[in-house]
Design a protein around this motif. Sequence first.
Motif, PDB file in Angstrom:
ATOM      1  N   ARG A  92       0.831  -1.205   0.000  1.00 25.67           N
ATOM      2  CA  ARG A  92       0.000   0.000   0.000  1.00 25.67           C
ATOM      3  C   ARG A  92       0.865   1.254   0.000  1.00 25.67           C
ATOM      4  O   ARG A  92       1.938   1.291   0.597  1.00 25.67           O
ATOM      5  CB  ARG A  92      -0.925  -0.001   1.223  1.00 25.67           C
ATOM      6  CG  ARG A  92      -2.017  -1.036   1.160  1.00 25.67           C
ATOM      7  CD  ARG A  92      -2.787  -1.133   2.468  1.00 25.67           C
ATOM      8  NE  ARG A  92      -3.374   0.138   2.890  1.00 25.67           N
ATOM      9  CZ  ARG A  92      -4.157   0.263   3.967  1.00 25.67           C
ATOM     10  NH1 ARG A  92      -4.420  -0.802   4.721  1.00 25.67           N
ATOM     11  NH2 ARG A  92      -4.657   1.435   4.292  1.00 25.67           N
ATOM     12  N   ALA A  98      -8.304   5.146   8.140  1.00 25.07           N
ATOM     13  CA  ALA A  98      -9.285   4.793   9.168  1.00 25.07           C
ATOM     14  C   ALA A  98      -9.204   3.321   9.561  1.00 25.07           C
ATOM     15  O   ALA A  98      -9.607   2.947  10.669  1.00 25.07           O
ATOM     16  CB  ALA A  98     -10.689   5.123   8.662  1.00 25.07           C
ATOM     17  N   ASP A  99      -8.682   2.494   8.665  1.00 25.08           N
ATOM     18  CA  ASP A  99      -8.593   1.063   8.960  1.00 25.08           C
ATOM     19  C   ASP A  99      -7.336   0.705   9.745  1.00 25.08           C
ATOM     20  O   ASP A  99      -7.137  -0.465  10.092  1.00 25.08           O
ATOM     21  CB  ASP A  99      -8.632   0.260   7.656  1.00 25.08           C
ATOM     22  CG  ASP A  99      -7.433   0.552   6.761  1.00 25.08           C
ATOM     23  OD1 ASP A  99      -7.008   1.725   6.720  1.00 25.08           O
ATOM     24  OD2 ASP A  99      -6.928  -0.383   6.110  1.00 25.08           O
ATOM     25  N   THR A 100      -6.477   1.691  10.023  1.00 26.32           N
ATOM     26  CA  THR A 100      -5.230   1.399  10.741  1.00 26.32           C
ATOM     27  C   THR A 100      -5.018   2.381  11.896  1.00 26.32           C
ATOM     28  O   THR A 100      -4.004   3.084  11.945  1.00 26.32           O
ATOM     29  CB  THR A 100      -4.024   1.462   9.785  1.00 26.32           C
ATOM     30  OG1 THR A 100      -3.991   2.768   9.174  1.00 26.32           O
ATOM     31  CG2 THR A 100      -4.108   0.392   8.717  1.00 26.32           C
TER      32      THR A 100
END
Length: 332
Positions: A92, A98-100
């Motif tokens: 990535r 927001a997912d990490t």
Amino acid sequence: MATLLAARFRGKHLMAAGIFQRMTRIGGAGILSAALAACNLIAPVEPSLKPQARPAALPAPVVAKPTSQKSAMLRSYLNQVQTAQLTQGLLRRDGGGADTPFTADMLARNFEKIAFFNEYDGNFSGRGGQSPLRRWDTPVRMDVIFGAGVPPSQRNGDTYDVRRYASRLARITGHPISTSGSPNFLVIIASEDDRAEALVEAATRVRGITANSLRALRNMRRDTYCAVAAYAAGPDANTYTAAVAIIRAENPDLLRLSCIHEELAQGLGLANDSPAARPSIFNDDDEFALLTGHDELLLKMLYDNRLRPGMSATEAAPITRIIARELTGGPL
């Protein structure tokens, strides 16, 4: 003719403009004689041929050497690796989101695992153990050595990436890091065919590095894309004075850039990886290809003046918790 003279010299020669004005007030033969007088004021231009300076000798063009079958097969393998990782959503480049999420306590724990442990032993043959805090005190001056088989287009792109990243690291850490001056941090980008020769050159360019000390970097496993070795050749064993990063030239573009990001940051003192670090390039899962916001905070912590080389994890823990809360905006 009068109009031609006025146009040619307008704004440049007041005498010519005055002649034009006088010519408009007289007539007949006076006009002709005035015009002739004006023409006589213009000296003929003698042709002048200046000798042309001989052009400086052009540098010989860089021509990459042909690659061996072994190097070509490795390049094909690494391209397949990158394609597979991208297909799986790895490598990535978004830096996390927001997912990490991570907290100040998570940041402090990740810093301890990454800054106070070594990923490998001195021979790159086994896992390293716990170590004191290590970093640079003197300015870091980076330079790139390319293997003879690296084509000019790749050299230009990789040089640009190293220079831009060095500037970013300097901004993050507040430590002087540049790509000018006598180098003490070499970035070698070379293939299987010319890595040995590039390492020999590196040993002649940086004080405190010998060909023997670089021997561990000569033979890299097929699944090792890149590596870095940092050296403390001064009186303080915890203060780095030199470093050498080695990156396979066979890596495709994104893997090669990922190596630049990770190895140069690790060569500053973040020597380990941790499976708990996320979002981070200091994690062997290859989820992230490029330095993340989380990683920038780790580098800020490493070069915070409240920490010093030689501190143990236990000594540093109360300070790193405070720094982590300051950086994340958490309660102190």
